[in-house]
Every structure is written in C-alpha cells, then in structure tokens.
Motif scaffolding. Structure first.
Motif, PDB file in Angstrom:
ATOM      1  N   SER A   1       0.783  -1.247   0.000  1.00 45.83           N
ATOM      2  CA  SER A   1       0.000   0.000   0.000  1.00 45.83           C
ATOM      3  C   SER A   1       0.809   1.287   0.000  1.00 45.83           C
TER       4      SER A   1
ATOM      5  N   HIS B   1       1.214  -5.784 -11.173  1.00 47.28           N
ATOM      6  CA  HIS B   1       0.143  -4.872 -11.584  1.00 47.28           C
ATOM      7  C   HIS B   1       0.645  -3.440 -11.465  1.00 47.28           C
TER       8      HIS B   1
ATOM      9  N   ASP C   1       2.146   1.095  -5.256  1.00 49.96           N
ATOM     10  CA  ASP C   1       3.092   0.423  -4.347  1.00 49.96           C
ATOM     11  C   ASP C   1       3.932  -0.629  -5.079  1.00 49.96           C
ATOM     12  N   HIS C   2       3.635  -0.870  -6.369  1.00 52.10           N
ATOM     13  CA  HIS C   2       4.406  -1.840  -7.162  1.00 52.10           C
ATOM     14  C   HIS C   2       5.149  -1.171  -8.322  1.00 52.10           C
TER      15      HIS C   2
ATOM     16  N   ASP D   1      -0.704  -9.596  -3.684  1.00 48.76           N
ATOM     17  CA  ASP D   1      -1.905  -8.849  -4.035  1.00 48.76           C
ATOM     18  C   ASP D   1      -2.971  -9.776  -4.600  1.00 48.76           C
TER      19      ASP D   1
ATOM     20  N   HIS E   1      -6.457  -8.469  -0.643  1.00 48.50           N
ATOM     21  CA  HIS E   1      -5.310  -9.009   0.092  1.00 48.50           C
ATOM     22  C   HIS E   1      -5.758 -10.130   1.016  1.00 48.50           C
TER      23      HIS E   1
ATOM     24  N   HIS F   1       3.904  -8.134   1.766  1.00 44.80           N
ATOM     25  CA  HIS F   1       2.896  -7.091   1.549  1.00 44.80           C
ATOM     26  C   HIS F   1       2.234  -6.684   2.868  1.00 44.80           C
TER      27      HIS F   1
HETATM   28 ZN   LIG Z   1       0.079  -3.852  -3.368  1.00 43.90          ZN
END
Ligand SMILES: [Zn+2]
Ligand SMILES: [Zn+2]
Length: 316
Positions: A11, A72, A76-77, A210, A251, A273
């Motif tokens: 996040s 994705h 946060d990625h 995720d 999640h 995560h």
């Molecule tokens: Zn994430």
C-alpha cells in the motif's frame, strides 16, 4: 536461485517513526530481486527498487540485461521505477512484463499496453522524467490477466532472448543453465493482478502477492504453483481486518496464506505485503501466530513459514 527482499510493505511506504518501529521487517513497498543463474529478474518496482538499483550500480551493472516482472500497476508496485538508476544507463536492456487491464482490451494495438500504463504513471505533471525518455533499452510484453501464459528466456552472450510458448522448441537444444521458464498466474485483486512462477534448473519460485483468497484457496495457484519450492504470498491483514472494511481490497491474511501453500504443496512459504499500519511488534505477533497455525496442519508441506524482511536472502 537466490531471492533478495528490497521492499516487503504493501500500500504505502512505512518509515520508522517515534513510537512506530518498522526497521526490523522494513518499510519499503514491494520489490524483490531474483538471481537465477545468468538471469537478473526484478519482481515489482515499489520504493524498494531504489535501494536495489543503487546496489546494482555499485556492483557495476553497465551493459546488462534485466527482466522486470510487474504484478500490476498500483503505485506500491511501480513507484520506484523513476528512481531506479540502472534505467538511466543507455547500455542496459530491460524486458518489462505486465498485463492488459480490462478497460484497455483492443485499444491502440500499435503501442504496447504495458508501455502505455507505465507512461501514464510516470508523466507530467506527476513526475519530471517521462517514462519513454529513460535512456535504457526497454522492451514490453503484455499478458492476459484472466488466462495463464508461459514464456521463456534464453541467455546468449550476456543477452536475454524472449521466447514465446509457440517457439519453445528453441529452448530444447539449449544448455538448461541458459533457460528460464516463466508462467503467469491470474490473481484476485481490484484492477487486476498477475503472479509469476519462475522455473530454473529444476528449482521454482512462485510470486503471488496482491491476491484475496475470499472463501476458498485460489484454484489457479493450486494448479500452477503445484509443489513449488518457495511461494511468496500476500498476508497483509489480520482475520479481524479482513472480516471488516478491508474485505474486497484484494489481500489475504497469514493464515489464509498457509491454507493456500498447503493446498498447492509448496515446500516453503514467505509472507509479504505488510499493512502500513502494522509495526514490528504487530508483525512479530502475527508471524508467531502464523507459525503456530502451520504447526497445527496435518500436511507436512510447507515445512517452513516466515515473514519477509528487507535485506534478507533466500536460497532456492
Ligand atoms: Zn500492493
Ligand atoms: Zn494492488
């Protein structure tokens, strides 16, 4: 293979502050680095990609090839891409993988969808350096988000060649040390998400962050990650959080990760995560409860479960 954790948070980055310590597990968002023989594979580009890029630079990565596997496009990625110094080196080559979001199916078939998504994420007025102007050579591959796909990389003279499943006969005559196989895994997450299984020299890693298991284990993970050596799963929430307002955020919980790893027969489980609201003390408590939950299972795989920590390496 060797897996190194550079960002384990979900996040939002969560630096240590007074009364909220995160330095034991780490505060950077998702980024892992996999060394598989001659292959340099980066799994997600959260804020952890910045220290990873700096380390690679200090090790002299000029004129090298890399494979980026993006799960994705949530920030946060991807938020580390503009801060990843090896992308500013013209002599480097990046093979960048992602998926086609539902709303982009059939749109602009000329320009790769992964490129379009990353351009939007890194464009004026939100970021000063446009994605296309990053000097390194960048090659893009978009995958289906609903169906699993298989592809290969062949290593030749320090360079990587992308091989589609249709052309996989080419990999048969190669030295196994020069072939990596990648399988995409559809995951359950808002706006879509794919996981990846990487097979190299009879060892395997599955990276499935995720993903919300909802009421059942994910049967595609069960099938595609069967007997994998190490599986990385998303255990962001406590069961109480998931019963409340975080349901459908995409999640899981550490206990659901154990159920998933047992269902697919993974030999070892790594949980990642972490929630930005969970400090080291909370994560330690959750990790101990998860280890106790695994000990109660009848099946003997996975044999080990642990929470990821930044700076740690796992041999596969
Ligand atoms: Zn994430
Ligand atoms: Zn996400």
């Amino acid at each position: 293979m060797k897996l190194h954790a550079f960002g384990i948070r979900g996040s939002l980055p969560s630096p240590s502050t007074r009364g909220f310590k995160t330095s034991a597990y780490g505060g950077n968002t998702t980024s892992y680095y996999l060394e598989a023989g001659p292959f340099r594979i980066i799994l997600d580009m959260g804020s952890g990609a910045r220290p990873l890029g700096n380390l690679l630079m200090s090790n002299g990565v000029i004129g090298k090839s890399f494979i980026f596997l993006l799960t994705h496009y949530h920030s946060d990625h991807t938020q580390g891409i503009g801060f990843f110094v090896p992308l500013y080196i013209k002599a480097n080559t990046f093979h960048i993988h992602g998926f086609t979001p539902d709303e982009r199916r059939g749109a602009d078939p000329i320009r790769n969808i992964v490129l379009q998504c990353l351009e939007e994420q890194q464009s004026s007025p939100y970021f000063p350096v446009p994605h296309v102007s990053l000097p390194a050579e960048k090659l893009y591959q978009a995958h289906d988000r609903m169906f699993s796909e298989v592809f290969y990389y062949l290593h030749r003279d320090g360079r990587y060649m992308y091989i589609s499943e249709k052309e996989s006969a080419e990999t048969k005559s190669a030295d196994p040390k020069d072939v990596a196989k990648v399988t995409t895994i559809p995951l359950s997450h808002p706006n879509g998400c794919i996981g990846y299984r990487i097979d190299y020299m009879n060892k395997s890693l599955a990276f499935c962050t995720d993903s919300e298991p909802l009421a059942f284990t994910n049967d595609r993970i069960n099938t595609l990650c069967k007997d994998v050596d190490l599986i990385v799963l998303d255990g962001q929430y406590t069961a109480k959080q998931l019963r409340g307002q975080t349901q459908t955020f995409g999640h899981g919980t550490p206990e659901l990760c154990v159920d998933q790893a047992v269902a697919c027969g993974a030999k070892r489980l790594l949980i990642t995560h972490f929630d930005p609201g969970h400090d080291d003390a909370k994560l330690k408590e959750m990790e101990e409860a998860c280890i106790a939950y695994l000990a109660k299972q009848k099946k003997k795989t996975p044999a080990i479960v642990e929470f990821a920590r930044e700076g740690r390496t796992w041999e596969i």
